[in-house]
Scaffold this motif. Structure first.
Motif, PDB file in Angstrom:
ATOM      1  N   VAL A  17       0.858  -1.193   0.000  1.00 15.39           N
ATOM      2  CA  VAL A  17       0.000   0.000   0.000  1.00 15.39           C
ATOM      3  C   VAL A  17       0.886   1.232   0.000  1.00 15.39           C
ATOM      4  O   VAL A  17       1.749   1.394   0.878  1.00 15.39           O
ATOM      5  CB  VAL A  17      -0.924   0.014   1.235  1.00 15.39           C
ATOM      6  N   SER A  18       0.663   2.125  -0.979  1.00 13.64           N
ATOM      7  CA  SER A  18       1.533   3.284  -1.097  1.00 13.64           C
ATOM      8  C   SER A  18       0.747   4.532  -1.480  1.00 13.64           C
ATOM      9  O   SER A  18      -0.469   4.480  -1.714  1.00 13.64           O
ATOM     10  CB  SER A  18       2.631   2.998  -2.140  1.00 13.64           C
ATOM     11  N   PHE A  19       1.456   5.642  -1.534  1.00 11.71           N
ATOM     12  CA  PHE A  19       0.858   6.950  -1.779  1.00 11.71           C
ATOM     13  C   PHE A  19       0.514   7.145  -3.248  1.00 11.71           C
ATOM     14  O   PHE A  19      -0.517   7.714  -3.603  1.00 11.71           O
ATOM     15  CB  PHE A  19       1.833   8.037  -1.318  1.00 11.71           C
ATOM     16  N   GLY A  20       1.406   6.693  -4.123  1.00 11.30           N
ATOM     17  CA  GLY A  20       1.204   6.878  -5.554  1.00 11.30           C
ATOM     18  C   GLY A  20       1.820   8.169  -6.062  1.00 11.30           C
ATOM     19  O   GLY A  20       2.260   9.032  -5.296  1.00 11.30           O
ATOM     20  N   GLY A  21       1.869   8.292  -7.383  1.00  7.07           N
ATOM     21  CA  GLY A  21       2.424   9.478  -8.010  1.00  7.07           C
ATOM     22  C   GLY A  21       2.198   9.436  -9.509  1.00  7.07           C
ATOM     23  O   GLY A  21       1.965   8.370 -10.088  1.00  7.07           O
ATOM     24  N   TRP A  88      -0.546  -4.731  -5.370  1.00  8.90           N
ATOM     25  CA  TRP A  88      -0.077  -3.368  -5.096  1.00  8.90           C
ATOM     26  C   TRP A  88      -1.213  -2.396  -5.353  1.00  8.90           C
ATOM     27  O   TRP A  88      -1.852  -2.441  -6.404  1.00  8.90           O
ATOM     28  CB  TRP A  88       1.121  -3.070  -5.999  1.00  8.90           C
ATOM     29  N   GLY A  89      -1.470  -1.527  -4.378  1.00 10.33           N
ATOM     30  CA  GLY A  89      -2.495  -0.509  -4.529  1.00 10.33           C
ATOM     31  C   GLY A  89      -2.051   0.821  -3.965  1.00 10.33           C
ATOM     32  O   GLY A  89      -1.436   0.881  -2.896  1.00 10.33           O
ATOM     33  N   ASN A  90      -2.366   1.904  -4.672  1.00 10.09           N
ATOM     34  CA  ASN A  90      -2.013   3.271  -4.263  1.00 10.09           C
ATOM     35  C   ASN A  90      -3.231   4.033  -3.777  1.00 10.09           C
ATOM     36  O   ASN A  90      -4.372   3.762  -4.197  1.00 10.09           O
ATOM     37  CB  ASN A  90      -1.403   4.040  -5.437  1.00 10.09           C
ATOM     38  N   ARG A  91      -2.969   5.032  -2.978  1.00  7.58           N
ATOM     39  CA  ARG A  91      -4.015   5.945  -2.529  1.00  7.58           C
ATOM     40  C   ARG A  91      -4.415   6.912  -3.636  1.00  7.58           C
ATOM     41  O   ARG A  91      -5.600   7.199  -3.819  1.00  7.58           O
ATOM     42  CB  ARG A  91      -3.524   6.734  -1.313  1.00  7.58           C
ATOM     43  N   ASN A  92      -3.445   7.420  -4.392  1.00  8.02           N
ATOM     44  CA  ASN A  92      -3.709   8.576  -5.252  1.00  8.02           C
ATOM     45  C   ASN A  92      -3.405   8.387  -6.730  1.00  8.02           C
ATOM     46  O   ASN A  92      -3.519   9.334  -7.496  1.00  8.02           O
ATOM     47  CB  ASN A  92      -2.901   9.783  -4.746  1.00  8.02           C
ATOM     48  N   SER A  93      -2.978   7.216  -7.140  1.00  9.59           N
ATOM     49  CA  SER A  93      -2.698   6.993  -8.560  1.00  9.59           C
ATOM     50  C   SER A  93      -2.814   5.509  -8.867  1.00  9.59           C
ATOM     51  O   SER A  93      -2.795   4.666  -7.970  1.00  9.59           O
ATOM     52  CB  SER A  93      -1.301   7.512  -8.941  1.00  9.59           C
ATOM     53  N   ALA A 100      -6.647  -3.091  -6.715  1.00 10.12           N
ATOM     54  CA  ALA A 100      -5.919  -4.179  -6.058  1.00 10.12           C
ATOM     55  C   ALA A 100      -6.876  -5.094  -5.306  1.00 10.12           C
ATOM     56  O   ALA A 100      -6.714  -6.326  -5.311  1.00 10.12           O
ATOM     57  CB  ALA A 100      -4.877  -3.604  -5.109  1.00 10.12           C
ATOM     58  N   ALA A 101      -7.889  -4.508  -4.661  1.00 10.20           N
ATOM     59  CA  ALA A 101      -8.868  -5.312  -3.938  1.00 10.20           C
ATOM     60  C   ALA A 101      -9.623  -6.234  -4.891  1.00 10.20           C
ATOM     61  O   ALA A 101      -9.849  -7.413  -4.588  1.00 10.20           O
ATOM     62  CB  ALA A 101      -9.837  -4.400  -3.189  1.00 10.20           C
ATOM     63  N   ALA A 102     -10.019  -5.702  -6.052  1.00  3.83           N
ATOM     64  CA  ALA A 102     -10.714  -6.524  -7.039  1.00  3.83           C
ATOM     65  C   ALA A 102      -9.810  -7.645  -7.552  1.00  3.83           C
ATOM     66  O   ALA A 102     -10.259  -8.793  -7.726  1.00  3.83           O
ATOM     67  CB  ALA A 102     -11.192  -5.645  -8.193  1.00  3.83           C
ATOM     68  N   GLU A 103      -8.536  -7.324  -7.775  1.00  2.00           N
ATOM     69  CA  GLU A 103      -7.574  -8.337  -8.224  1.00  2.00           C
ATOM     70  C   GLU A 103      -7.440  -9.450  -7.193  1.00  2.00           C
ATOM     71  O   GLU A 103      -7.421 -10.644  -7.534  1.00  2.00           O
ATOM     72  CB  GLU A 103      -6.219  -7.669  -8.470  1.00  2.00           C
ATOM     73  N   LEU A 104      -7.360  -9.083  -5.934  1.00  5.75           N
ATOM     74  CA  LEU A 104      -7.216 -10.075  -4.878  1.00  5.75           C
ATOM     75  C   LEU A 104      -8.476 -10.932  -4.757  1.00  5.75           C
ATOM     76  O   LEU A 104      -8.401 -12.157  -4.572  1.00  5.75           O
ATOM     77  CB  LEU A 104      -6.908  -9.392  -3.553  1.00  5.75           C
ATOM     78  N   ALA A 105      -9.643 -10.299  -4.864  1.00 12.30           N
ATOM     79  CA  ALA A 105     -10.892 -11.046  -4.789  1.00 12.30           C
ATOM     80  C   ALA A 105     -11.001 -12.033  -5.945  1.00 12.30           C
ATOM     81  O   ALA A 105     -11.393 -13.195  -5.757  1.00 12.30           O
ATOM     82  CB  ALA A 105     -12.080 -10.092  -4.780  1.00 12.30           C
ATOM     83  N   ASP A 106     -10.650 -11.579  -7.150  1.00 12.99           N
ATOM     84  CA  ASP A 106     -10.699 -12.457  -8.319  1.00 12.99           C
ATOM     85  C   ASP A 106      -9.741 -13.638  -8.166  1.00 12.99           C
ATOM     86  O   ASP A 106      -9.997 -14.727  -8.691  1.00 12.99           O
ATOM     87  CB  ASP A 106     -10.345 -11.673  -9.588  1.00 12.99           C
ATOM     88  N   VAL A 112      -5.682 -11.043   3.830  1.00 16.12           N
ATOM     89  CA  VAL A 112      -4.588 -10.309   3.182  1.00 16.12           C
ATOM     90  C   VAL A 112      -3.788  -9.553   4.233  1.00 16.12           C
ATOM     91  O   VAL A 112      -4.350  -8.982   5.176  1.00 16.12           O
ATOM     92  CB  VAL A 112      -5.155  -9.326   2.135  1.00 16.12           C
ATOM     93  N   LEU A 113      -2.473  -9.528   4.048  1.00 12.51           N
ATOM     94  CA  LEU A 113      -1.583  -8.778   4.931  1.00 12.51           C
ATOM     95  C   LEU A 113      -1.070  -7.554   4.183  1.00 12.51           C
ATOM     96  O   LEU A 113      -0.385  -7.676   3.167  1.00 12.51           O
ATOM     97  CB  LEU A 113      -0.414  -9.649   5.374  1.00 12.51           C
ATOM     98  N   ALA A 114      -1.423  -6.361   4.675  1.00 10.12           N
ATOM     99  CA  ALA A 114      -1.031  -5.110   4.038  1.00 10.12           C
ATOM    100  C   ALA A 114       0.293  -4.610   4.611  1.00 10.12           C
ATOM    101  O   ALA A 114       0.507  -4.624   5.824  1.00 10.12           O
ATOM    102  CB  ALA A 114      -2.113  -4.050   4.235  1.00 10.12           C
ATOM    103  N   LEU A 115       1.154  -4.156   3.718  1.00 12.81           N
ATOM    104  CA  LEU A 115       2.441  -3.570   4.077  1.00 12.81           C
ATOM    105  C   LEU A 115       2.468  -2.165   3.518  1.00 12.81           C
ATOM    106  O   LEU A 115       2.436  -1.962   2.298  1.00 12.81           O
ATOM    107  CB  LEU A 115       3.580  -4.404   3.490  1.00 12.81           C
TER     108      LEU A 115
END
Length: 369
Positions: A17-21, A88-93, A100-106, A112-115
């Motif tokens: 989990v990251s900020f994005g850019g 991998w999922g970002n907050r802003n990009s 990422a949530a949809a990918e994991l569900a599929d 899930v363990l978030a880092l």
């Protein structure tokens, strides 16, 4: 930490989990709008901020840093015989957390363990990501999410940071006596009210700055022990973005460099303690703006690398993933802490921890959700 093929059980996936850019000029303004949503900042101001990105081709380095981190984590997990997917999922990009949530569900993930790539305790660096996770993982998705605790005061961050600062100090001491060298441990400025309320609701607050000062103190203890000299250091701040009427953490790194130069300091070591990779707050605020102040003031500035590419950082993150999984299984596995005595946070955030001072929003990975 020793591992076995099921060492990450009960988790069946990892989520970075990251900020994005932005990754191109056309993405800069939409990205900045998302970052500042709800704060009433006009596009004219955002366009001005966007010029910082123009100096680097309209592109932030953060996503490439995350791709490299994922590749290295994958290799290290494989080396330990651990075969779990990494999303991998970002907050802003893009890739956004919802994607990422949809990918994991599929893919059939159920726990899930978030880092996070944000390592300190405050609303913006921890709780806000927990709120983002609550938005991306509604209950009907059927995925339980835990996260690795804030890991600034752990060997994963502290050990490589100490090694990198120590190397910079050794370099400086080849040209200057210790009394002419000063270390500025630079982190992202936040509103004073956010620092004051960081940490458990029943605690003393100021956990954001306390944790970073504890790690900085551990670094200086290492300098003293290994080099036999005392080099002064302190916490300073960058990237202030609030209105002038709102008090934010100070001193600004540029202002502090100018003050130190005027007092006779000849070499300033700038250590980005608040960041794990060279994103815009590093390559612009430090490598561009702070470096210009140092040049104008006539002092040498040595910029310490961020920990993000250091092998000890990547190996330490794997250890933290394994620690969290062991705790989820009810095993006694730590906690990992650096330096000794630093304020270690629990796996599950306490009620009221690092509150959102603007809105009451649900958040995952905490006792008060």
């Amino acid at each position: 930490m020793e591992a076995r093929p099921d060492a990450l059980a009960p988790y069946d996936a990892i989520l970075l989990v990251s900020f994005g850019g932005p990754e191109g000029p056309d993405e800069v303004l939409p990205f900045l709008r998302r970052v500042t949503a709800g704060r009433g900042i006009p596009d004219e101001r955002l366009v001005e901020v966007g010029r910082h990105y123009a100096l680097f081709g309209g592109r932030s380095p953060i996503n490439d840093a995350n791709r490299a981190l994922i590749a290295d984590l994958r290799a290290r997990l494989d080396a330990r015989g651990i075969d779990v997917p990494i999303a991998w999922g970002n907050r802003n990009s893009s890739p956004f957390l919802a994607d990422a949530a949809a990918e994991l569900a599929d893919g059939g993930a159920r726990r899930v363990l978030a880092l996070l790539t944000s390592v300190w305790s405050s609303w913006s660096s921890c709780r806000q990501y927990r709120e983002n996770l609550a938005d991306a993982f509604p209950a009907e998705l059927g995925i339980e999410v835990d996260k690795v605790r804030p890991y600034g005061p752990t060997p994963a961050f502290g050990e490589p940071a100490a090694q990198l600062v120590l190397a910079a100090v050794r370099d400086a001491l080849t040209r200057y006596p210790a009394q002419d060298v000063h270390v500025l441990h630079v982190t992202h400025s936040i509103p004073l009210s956010m620092d004051e309320t960081s940490g458990p609701g029943d605690g003393p607050g100021h956990l954001y700055t306390t944790q970073q000062r504890q790690v900085a103190a551990g670094i200086h203890e290492r300098i003293s022990a290994e080099l036999g000299v005392e080099v002064e250091g302190e916490l300073s701040f960058c990237s202030r973005s609030g209105p002038p009427s709102q008090p934010w953490l100070e001193p600004d790194v540029g202002d502090r460099i100018a003050q130190l130069a005027a007092a006779g300091t000849r070499c300033v070591i700038v250590h980005p303690i608040g960041f794990v990779s060279d994103h815009m707050e590093v390559v612009y605020d430090l490598d561009t703006e702070a470096a210009a102040v140092a040049q104008d003031a006539g002092v040498e500035m040595i910029r310490v690398p961020t920990v993000g590419t250091h092998p000890a950082f990547h190996e330490g993150l794997v250890d933290l993933l394994l620690e969290r999984a062991a705790h989820a299984r009810g095993e006694d596995a730590g906690p990992l802490v650096w330096p000794a005595g630093a304020d270690v946070r629990p796996d599950v955030c306490a009620p009221g921890c690092c509150p959102n001072l603007r809105a009451d929003r649900p958040a995952l990975c905490g006792a008060d959700r």
